[in-house]
Design an enzyme around this catalytic site. Structure first.
Site, mmCIF file in Angstrom:
data_model
loop_
_atom_site.group_PDB
_atom_site.id
_atom_site.type_symbol
_atom_site.label_atom_id
_atom_site.label_comp_id
_atom_site.label_asym_id
_atom_site.label_seq_id
_atom_site.Cartn_x
_atom_site.Cartn_y
_atom_site.Cartn_z
ATOM 1 N N TYR A 121 0.822 -1.210 0.000
ATOM 2 C CA TYR A 121 0.000 0.000 0.000
ATOM 3 C C TYR A 121 0.862 1.268 0.000
ATOM 4 O O TYR A 121 0.416 2.317 -0.429
ATOM 5 C CB TYR A 121 -0.911 0.040 1.233
ATOM 6 C CG TYR A 121 -2.242 -0.662 1.077
ATOM 7 C CD1 TYR A 121 -2.307 -1.981 0.668
ATOM 8 C CD2 TYR A 121 -3.430 0.000 1.366
ATOM 9 C CE1 TYR A 121 -3.521 -2.632 0.541
ATOM 10 C CE2 TYR A 121 -4.649 -0.637 1.256
ATOM 11 C CZ TYR A 121 -4.694 -1.951 0.839
ATOM 12 O OH TYR A 121 -5.903 -2.580 0.729
ATOM 13 N N LYS A 145 3.746 -15.044 1.959
ATOM 14 C CA LYS A 145 3.913 -15.736 0.679
ATOM 15 C C LYS A 145 5.412 -15.954 0.475
ATOM 16 O O LYS A 145 6.019 -15.551 -0.522
ATOM 17 C CB LYS A 145 3.284 -14.882 -0.444
ATOM 18 C CG LYS A 145 3.223 -15.542 -1.797
ATOM 19 C CD LYS A 145 2.222 -16.687 -1.904
ATOM 20 C CE LYS A 145 2.374 -17.405 -3.225
ATOM 21 N NZ LYS A 145 1.545 -18.625 -3.331
ATOM 22 N N ASP A 149 -2.300 -18.107 0.108
ATOM 23 C CA ASP A 149 -3.296 -18.837 -0.698
ATOM 24 C C ASP A 149 -3.898 -19.983 0.111
ATOM 25 O O ASP A 149 -5.113 -20.208 0.108
ATOM 26 C CB ASP A 149 -2.684 -19.327 -2.029
ATOM 27 C CG ASP A 149 -1.343 -20.024 -1.866
ATOM 28 O OD1 ASP A 149 -0.770 -20.015 -0.754
ATOM 29 O OD2 ASP A 149 -0.852 -20.600 -2.864
ATOM 30 N N ASP A 185 -6.151 -7.219 4.145
ATOM 31 C CA ASP A 185 -7.329 -6.598 3.530
ATOM 32 C C ASP A 185 -8.208 -7.672 2.903
ATOM 33 O O ASP A 185 -9.417 -7.732 3.135
ATOM 34 C CB ASP A 185 -6.866 -5.586 2.471
ATOM 35 C CG ASP A 185 -8.026 -4.899 1.784
ATOM 36 O OD1 ASP A 185 -8.973 -4.492 2.487
ATOM 37 O OD2 ASP A 185 -7.998 -4.764 0.548
ATOM 38 N N ASP A 230 -11.977 -9.482 4.446
ATOM 39 C CA ASP A 230 -13.255 -9.503 3.717
ATOM 40 C C ASP A 230 -13.754 -10.938 3.585
ATOM 41 O O ASP A 230 -14.938 -11.217 3.745
ATOM 42 C CB ASP A 230 -13.097 -8.905 2.306
ATOM 43 C CG ASP A 230 -13.519 -7.444 2.250
ATOM 44 O OD1 ASP A 230 -13.210 -6.704 3.210
ATOM 45 O OD2 ASP A 230 -14.157 -7.035 1.259
HETATM 46 C C1 IPM Z 1 -10.379 -1.468 4.220
HETATM 47 C C2 IPM Z 1 -10.644 -0.814 2.894
HETATM 48 C C3 IPM Z 1 -9.518 0.156 2.586
HETATM 49 C C4 IPM Z 1 -8.236 -0.635 2.494
HETATM 50 C C5 IPM Z 1 -9.723 1.025 1.337
HETATM 51 C C6 IPM Z 1 -11.047 1.741 1.345
HETATM 52 C C7 IPM Z 1 -8.603 2.005 1.170
HETATM 53 O O1 IPM Z 1 -10.815 -1.765 1.904
HETATM 54 O O2 IPM Z 1 -10.250 -0.732 5.216
HETATM 55 O O3 IPM Z 1 -10.314 -2.684 4.278
HETATM 56 O O4 IPM Z 1 -7.935 -1.212 1.443
HETATM 57 O O5 IPM Z 1 -7.505 -0.671 3.488
HETATM 58 MN MN MN Z 2 -10.869 -3.832 2.649
#
Ligand code: IPM
Ligand code: MN
Length: 355
Positions: A143, A191, A223, A247, A251
């Protein structure tokens, strides 16, 4: 003892303001219950800040945050700002805020509310009893690494994954310490079969492990970790990983608990913590009063615990969410087909009643 805290409130874009409204009510209720005072100061952040000031994280917002004891964030971004230059996008504001305040450790708890066990796309037998804490490195990795950019007249795009030993050590230390207070299991995800930066990550975590002999450390390639999360999520206690892997995995893990709309987060490591839901601004349902405020409310809970050391307040919020769910209140994202749903306000009200 009654205490007083200053909170910078950054509602942001999309559903941000709607869910923030409910979260602040919950915060006030906690204040009343435990005789603490919370003084909230709102500031511009994200797309709305771009519209009003030309930048996603205005100086004034940074000042308000600096004068606060904690920062609460809603969500940022939306199609309106998709074509804004990369470093002026709402998301860039979020990254700048994390960096500015040195928030290198992002705690993303994934737990199962018993009332939602049928909401997951996975079988009960697989997710029952699951309780994971993802510790995501938040101010380094791909990032932020240099060089980055689109170059050679738009024919080449570059991002660079960089970690220093110091960066890995400090986030791994946070993860080991959290593991000590839980089931004492830590899985580091990298990784390292392909990436040198991951090799350094793994070696550094290995070395640090000597200081935490009670914690059982394991390593997984990312993975494999992604696969193991849906195969057998109960094997995990604490997971520590880099910025982008964290990240993605968070999710993925959110679906184990039924919905991304349930996941709160805490960004810590600096003087002032930042607390925000894991989900985004959901522009498709913004302004319709149907967004699930649970993740935002639980982020208030995390603020009480991690910024103010108010464990009772944290528990009161978590239990209130859990009870509201147990009583059958469901926003659209956590309702099964045919189930009655409630809007953002009603859900907020239902939680409030339990606090
Ligand atoms: C998160 C989001 C952010 C990230 C984005 C909105 C910049 O997806 O907080 O998980 O990638 O960190
Ligand atoms: Mn995210």
């Amino acid at each position: 003892m009654a205490r007083k805290f200053k909170v910078a409130v950054l509602p942001g874009d999309g559903i941000g303001p709607e869910i923030m409204e409910q979260a602040l009510k919950a915060l006030d209720a906690v204040g009343e219950k435990f005789s603490h005072e919370f003084e909230a100061t709102e500031a511009l952040f994200g797309g709305i800040a771009i519209d009003k000031t030309g930048e996603p994280l205005p100086k004034e917002t940074i000042e308000i945050c600096k004068q606060s004891d904690a920062i609460l964030g809603g969500a940022v971004g939306g199609p309106k700002w998709d074509h804004v230059e990369q470093n002026l996008r709402p998301e860039a504001g979020l990254l700048a805020l994390r960096k500015q305040f040195g928030l290198f450790a992002n705690l993303r708890p994934v737990k199962l509310y018993p009332a939602l066990i049928d909401n997951s796309t996975l079988k009960k037998e697989v997710i029952g009893g699951m309780d994971i804490m993802i510790v995501r490195e938040l101010t380094g990795g791909i990032y932020f690494g240099q060089p980055k950019g689109i170059m050679e007249s738009g024919t080449k795009g570059i991002n660079t994954m960089v970690y220093t030993v110091e960066e890995v050590e400090r986030v791994a230390k946070v993860a080991f310490e959290i593991a000590l207070k839980r089931k004492k299991k830590l899985c580091s995800v990298d990784k390292s079969n392909v990436l040198e930066v991951s090799r350094l990550w793994r070696n550094t975590v290995e070395k640090l492990a000597k200081q935490f002999p009670e914690v059982e450390l394991s390593h997984l390639y990312v993975d494999n970790a992604a696969m193991q999360l849906v195969r057998n999520p109960r094997q995990f206690d604490v997971i520590v990983t880099g910025n982008m892997f964290g990240d993605i995995l968070s999710d993925e893990a959110s679906m184990l608990s039924g919905s991304l709309g349930m996941l709160p987060s805490a960004a810590i490591g600096g003087k002032i913590g930042f607390f925000e839901p894991v989900h985004g601004s959901a522009p498709d349902i913004a302004g319709q009063g149907k967004a699930n405020p649970c993740a935002m409310v639980c982020s208030v809970g995390m603020m009480l615990k991690y910024a103010f050391d108010l464990n009772e307040g944290h528990k009161a919020v978590d239990n209130a969410v859990s009870t509201a769910l147990a009583k059958g209140f469901r926003c659209a994202d956590i309702a099964k087909p045919g189930e009655k749903t409630v809007g953002t306000r009603e859900m907020g009200q239902a939680i409030l009643k339990e606090i």
